[in-house]
Design a protein around this motif. Structure first.
Motif, PDB file in Angstrom:
ATOM      1  N   ALA A  45      -4.075   7.476  -6.790  1.00 61.07           N
ATOM      2  CA  ALA A  45      -4.857   7.645  -7.541  1.00 61.07           C
ATOM      3  C   ALA A  45      -5.991   6.743  -6.413  1.00 61.07           C
ATOM      4  O   ALA A  45      -6.412   5.804  -5.877  1.00 61.07           O
ATOM      5  N   GLU A  46      -7.212   6.084  -7.537  1.00 59.92           N
ATOM      6  CA  GLU A  46      -8.389   5.983  -6.932  1.00 59.92           C
ATOM      7  C   GLU A  46      -8.323   3.862  -6.286  1.00 59.92           C
ATOM      8  O   GLU A  46      -8.679   3.386  -5.098  1.00 59.92           O
ATOM      9  N   ASP A  47      -7.150   3.328  -7.297  1.00 55.62           N
ATOM     10  CA  ASP A  47      -7.331   1.955  -7.240  1.00 55.62           C
ATOM     11  C   ASP A  47      -5.782   1.856  -6.325  1.00 55.62           C
ATOM     12  O   ASP A  47      -5.263   1.052  -6.377  1.00 55.62           O
ATOM     13  N   ASP A  48      -5.336   2.763  -5.844  1.00 57.74           N
ATOM     14  CA  ASP A  48      -4.227   2.650  -5.077  1.00 57.74           C
ATOM     15  C   ASP A  48      -4.670   2.924  -3.333  1.00 57.74           C
ATOM     16  O   ASP A  48      -4.660   4.019  -3.002  1.00 57.74           O
ATOM     17  N   PRO A  49      -4.416   1.796  -3.057  1.00 55.78           N
ATOM     18  CA  PRO A  49      -5.069   1.992  -1.377  1.00 55.78           C
ATOM     19  C   PRO A  49      -4.099   2.865  -0.409  1.00 55.78           C
ATOM     20  O   PRO A  49      -3.259   2.890  -0.679  1.00 55.78           O
ATOM     21  N   THR A  72     -13.578   4.116   4.337  1.00 57.83           N
ATOM     22  CA  THR A  72     -14.477   3.856   2.941  1.00 57.83           C
ATOM     23  C   THR A  72     -15.629   3.579   3.600  1.00 57.83           C
ATOM     24  O   THR A  72     -16.815   3.351   3.184  1.00 57.83           O
ATOM     25  N   ARG A  78       0.886  -1.101   0.066  1.00 58.74           N
ATOM     26  CA  ARG A  78      -0.190  -0.155   0.089  1.00 58.74           C
ATOM     27  C   ARG A  78       1.125   1.282  -0.264  1.00 58.74           C
ATOM     28  O   ARG A  78       2.003   1.500   0.062  1.00 58.74           O
ATOM     29  N   ASP A  89      -8.044   5.157   2.575  1.00 53.48           N
ATOM     30  CA  ASP A  89      -9.044   4.436   3.486  1.00 53.48           C
ATOM     31  C   ASP A  89      -8.831   4.212   4.445  1.00 53.48           C
ATOM     32  O   ASP A  89     -10.770   3.722   5.148  1.00 53.48           O
TER      33      ASP A  89
END
Length: 216
Positions: free
Chosen positions: A115-119, A209, A50, A150
């Motif tokens: 980025a949205e896909d980067d936790p 989240t 992460r 998150d």
């Protein structure tokens, strides 16, 4: 995975502030406390693979703990460029292999756009707001965490649970873990009367989240 004690030993080489600012409440995070917080984060799968962001990183203690536990990348944000210079030196001391970025900027308005896909996990030891004119300083740090993370781990003054839980709920989050920590503060400002003083504090994990569930 190294043990919490082993992580604390690795972080024992981290140097503190050369010229700490009372206005910024620059107190070093003890290695044992940093290791405890990062160890819990790692056990919850909130570190490895992460991006970990340390808001108000100071000389890098929490950021380096995350780096040593295998974060994909680490970002340390702080207003104090001198402290960031020390953080870079500390990075060399601990020998972390993770990609670390030391960013000069306001930690309450972090110049980050994950980025949205980067936790993202935030770790932080924000100012407690003990100085006059700086009351409730940790609110701005929590608000910043809610915008980029998150999940976040943060250290607060003892007796903060009601406030932290309420703040998290108002911002779409939920406290999932709470545990006591003790900060041993060495004498570093003229108004300090003792060479060292233990301070009771509390650490919290907040899920931002909307999927978190309280331990209560």
């Amino acid at each position: 995975m190294s043990t919490r004690r082993a992580l604390a030993q690795q972080l024992g080489v981290v140097a503190g502030f050369d010229s700490p600012s009372v206005e910024l409440e620059q107190y070093p995070t003890p290695p044992e406390v940093a290791a405890s917080l990062v160890h819990v984060a790692d056990m919850e799968d909130d570190v490895a693979d992460r991006t970990v962001v340390d808001l108000g990183t100071g000389t890098g203690m929490l950021a380096l703990g995350a780096a040593l536990r295998g974060a994909t990348r680490v970002v340390g944000v702080d207003l104090d460029r001198e402290a960031l210079d020390t953080a870079r030196e500390n990075e060399r001391r601990v020998g972390a292999r993770t990609d670390i970025h030391w960013v000069a900027g306001d930690a309450t308005r972090p110049p980050l756009c994950p980025a949205e896909d980067d936790p993202v996990t935030v770790v932080m030891n924000p100012p407690f707001g003990a100085q006059r004119g700086n009351e409730h300083a940790d609110r701005a740090f929590l608000a910043a965490a809610s915008g980029v993370a998150d999940v976040s781990y943060s250290i607060h003054n003892a007796g903060s649970q009601e406030f932290v839980e309420s703040f998290a709920a108002d911002h779409g989050g939920a406290v999932t873990h709470a545990f006591a920590v003790e900060l041993d503060l060495d004498r570093q400002f003229p108004f300090h009367e003792e060479e060292s003083k233990p301070i009771d504090a509390e650490a919290y994990r907040i899920d931002w989240t909307g999927d978190g569930a309280s331990d209560d």
